[in-house]
Design an enzyme around this catalytic site. Structure first.
Site, PDB file in Angstrom:
ATOM      1  N   SER A  95       0.849  -1.195   0.000  1.00  0.00           N
ATOM      2  CA  SER A  95       0.000   0.000   0.000  1.00  0.00           C
ATOM      3  C   SER A  95       0.883   1.243   0.000  1.00  0.00           C
ATOM      4  CB  SER A  95      -0.897   0.013   1.239  1.00  0.00           C
ATOM      5  OG  SER A  95      -1.420   1.319   1.424  1.00  0.00           O
ATOM      6  N   HIS A 151      -1.302  -1.388  -4.167  1.00  0.00           N
ATOM      7  CA  HIS A 151      -2.561  -1.038  -3.507  1.00  0.00           C
ATOM      8  C   HIS A 151      -2.618   0.482  -3.320  1.00  0.00           C
ATOM      9  CE1 HIS A 151      -6.064  -2.025  -0.963  1.00  0.00           C
ATOM     10  NE2 HIS A 151      -5.628  -1.085  -0.130  1.00  0.00           N
ATOM     11  N   ASP A 163      -4.691   3.482  -1.804  1.00  0.00           N
ATOM     12  CA  ASP A 163      -5.735   3.823  -0.825  1.00  0.00           C
ATOM     13  C   ASP A 163      -6.280   5.212  -1.083  1.00  0.00           C
ATOM     14  OD1 ASP A 163      -6.063   1.581   0.954  1.00  0.00           O
ATOM     15  OD2 ASP A 163      -3.996   1.921   1.582  1.00  0.00           O
ATOM     16  N   MET A 170      -8.917   8.024  -0.045  1.00  0.00           N
ATOM     17  CA  MET A 170      -9.753   8.445   1.087  1.00  0.00           C
ATOM     18  C   MET A 170     -10.368   9.804   0.791  1.00  0.00           C
ATOM     19  SD  MET A 170      -7.143   7.427   4.120  1.00  0.00           S
ATOM     20  CE  MET A 170      -6.586   5.736   4.347  1.00  0.00           C
ATOM     21  N   HIS A 213      -8.402   1.009  -3.804  1.00  0.00           N
ATOM     22  CA  HIS A 213      -9.335   0.812  -2.691  1.00  0.00           C
ATOM     23  C   HIS A 213     -10.026   2.136  -2.419  1.00  0.00           C
ATOM     24  CE1 HIS A 213      -9.650  -0.148   1.932  1.00  0.00           C
ATOM     25  NE2 HIS A 213     -10.831  -0.086   1.350  1.00  0.00           N
ATOM     26  N   MET A 269     -12.140   4.283  -0.510  1.00  0.00           N
ATOM     27  CA  MET A 269     -12.799   4.554   0.769  1.00  0.00           C
ATOM     28  C   MET A 269     -13.540   5.872   0.594  1.00  0.00           C
ATOM     29  SD  MET A 269      -9.632   3.344   3.165  1.00  0.00           S
ATOM     30  CE  MET A 269      -8.442   3.494   1.845  1.00  0.00           C
ATOM     31  N   MET A 281     -11.587  -5.964   5.623  1.00  0.00           N
ATOM     32  CA  MET A 281     -10.696  -5.054   6.355  1.00  0.00           C
ATOM     33  C   MET A 281     -10.322  -5.646   7.711  1.00  0.00           C
ATOM     34  SD  MET A 281     -10.125  -2.512   4.360  1.00  0.00           S
ATOM     35  CE  MET A 281      -9.165  -1.558   5.555  1.00  0.00           C
ATOM     36  N   ASP A 339      -6.514  -6.338   4.619  1.00  0.00           N
ATOM     37  CA  ASP A 339      -5.903  -5.015   4.565  1.00  0.00           C
ATOM     38  C   ASP A 339      -5.940  -4.385   5.948  1.00  0.00           C
ATOM     39  OD1 ASP A 339      -5.095  -2.445   3.927  1.00  0.00           O
ATOM     40  OD2 ASP A 339      -6.798  -2.009   2.621  1.00  0.00           O
TER      41      ASP A 339
HETATM   42  C1  DX5 Z   1      -6.469   1.617   5.786  1.00  0.00           C
HETATM   43  C2  DX5 Z   1      -5.963   1.294   4.391  1.00  0.00           C
HETATM   44  C3  DX5 Z   1      -4.873   0.294   4.381  1.00  0.00           C
HETATM   45  C4  DX5 Z   1      -3.659   0.744   5.121  1.00  0.00           C
HETATM   46  C5  DX5 Z   1      -2.745  -0.398   5.378  1.00  0.00           C
HETATM   47  O1  DX5 Z   1      -7.414   2.605   5.696  1.00  0.00           O
HETATM   48  O2  DX5 Z   1      -6.998   0.788   3.606  1.00  0.00           O
HETATM   49  O3  DX5 Z   1      -4.540  -0.100   3.072  1.00  0.00           O
HETATM   50  O4  DX5 Z   1      -2.966   1.731   4.435  1.00  0.00           O
HETATM   51  O5  DX5 Z   1      -1.700   0.104   6.107  1.00  0.00           O
HETATM   52  P1  DX5 Z   1      -0.933  -0.764   7.186  1.00  0.00           P
HETATM   53  O6  DX5 Z   1      -0.347  -1.921   6.466  1.00  0.00           O
HETATM   54  O7  DX5 Z   1       0.078   0.203   7.696  1.00  0.00           O
HETATM   55  O8  DX5 Z   1      -1.946  -1.168   8.210  1.00  0.00           O
HETATM   56 ZN    ZN Z   2      -6.532  -0.269   1.592  1.00  0.00          ZN
END
Ligand code: DX5
Ligand code: ZN
Length: 229
Positions: A17, A41, A43, A45, A74, A76, A144, A182
């Protein structure tokens, strides 16, 4: 590609990620770990579905020039449907939407019609029953192992019961479905997730927060493969 051995539950994939990487040097961060990377990956947000803001399609488009790997986005986001086309145009390979935002059937259809591989994500406190009706229509189920929003959180082991149930359903129904975990994945927790049935491991901090991310990714892969054998 560094896809490792096929097993009864499909290929094991490591998905670093980039949330934990240096956003000022993302290209070199992904290049540095390329040989131990199956998927990247991403992320995303939106500051609404989760209380944090990260990156979006322009970063995917820029990074696309530096990596030929599968971009596993991903989302979110409260309204992922408004951005699927932008992600597809930017070069995303797969987009995962959260079941909690609703409108899941239409989102799956929209992503599919854009040529994206389609994922469905569930938060730790969302039950398997909420995603079960969609299993035959998706390519990836993301369970998750932390509440989304931030990297560096602790792995929630109690999600493994749900991972086991999902693995059982996937195998029983003979679905071609990746099962991704994840959050808090490291050399200790990766084997736990793999033993429960996960075959795609997302890891941010355990790779990019280490002094040598390539070595860290290799160690993670070794831990996961060892758990499988
Ligand atoms: C959380 C994300 C994850 C996160 C994983 O909101 O979806 O992908 O970045 O990070 P680590 O491996 O540090 O938990
Ligand atoms: Zn993620």
């Amino acid at each position: 590609m560094t896809l490792i051995e096929a097993g009864p539950s499909g290929l094991l994939r490591l998905a670093p990620s980039i949330l934990a990487a240096d956003f000022g040097a993302l290209a070199s961060a992904v290049e540095a770990i390329d040989e131990e990377t199956d998927w990247i990956h991403v992320d995303v947000m939106d500051g609404h579905f989760v209380p944090n803001v990260s990156i979006g399609p322009p970063v995917v488009e820029s990074l696309r020039r530096y990596s030929g790997k599968f971009f596993d986005c991903h989302l979110m986001m409260t309204d992922p449907g408004a951005y699927l086309e932008a992600f597809a145009k930017a070069g995303a390979d797969g987009c995962t939407v959260h079941v909690e935002v609703g409108g899941t059937a239409a989102l799956i259809q929209d992503a599919r019609s854009l040529g994206l591989r389609v994922g469905l994500a569930a938060n730790p406190d969302t039950s398997f029953a909420d995603v079960a009706p969609f299993l035959a229509d998706i390519d990836l189920l993301l369970l998750m192992t932390v509440f989304p929003g931030f990297g560096g959180q602790s792995f929630m082991g109690d999600v493994m019961d749900k991972v086991k149930v999902a693995r059982h359903e996937i195998d029983t129904q003979e679905l071609a479905l990746d099962l991704e975990v994840d959050g808090g994945i490291d050399v200790t927790t990766a084997p736990i997730a793999v033993n429960a049935g996960a075959n795609v491991l997302v890891a941010g901090s355990a790779i990019f927060s280490r002094a040598n991310p390539l070595d860290a990714a290799r160690a993670l892969r070794t831990a996961a493969v060892t758990a499988r054998s």
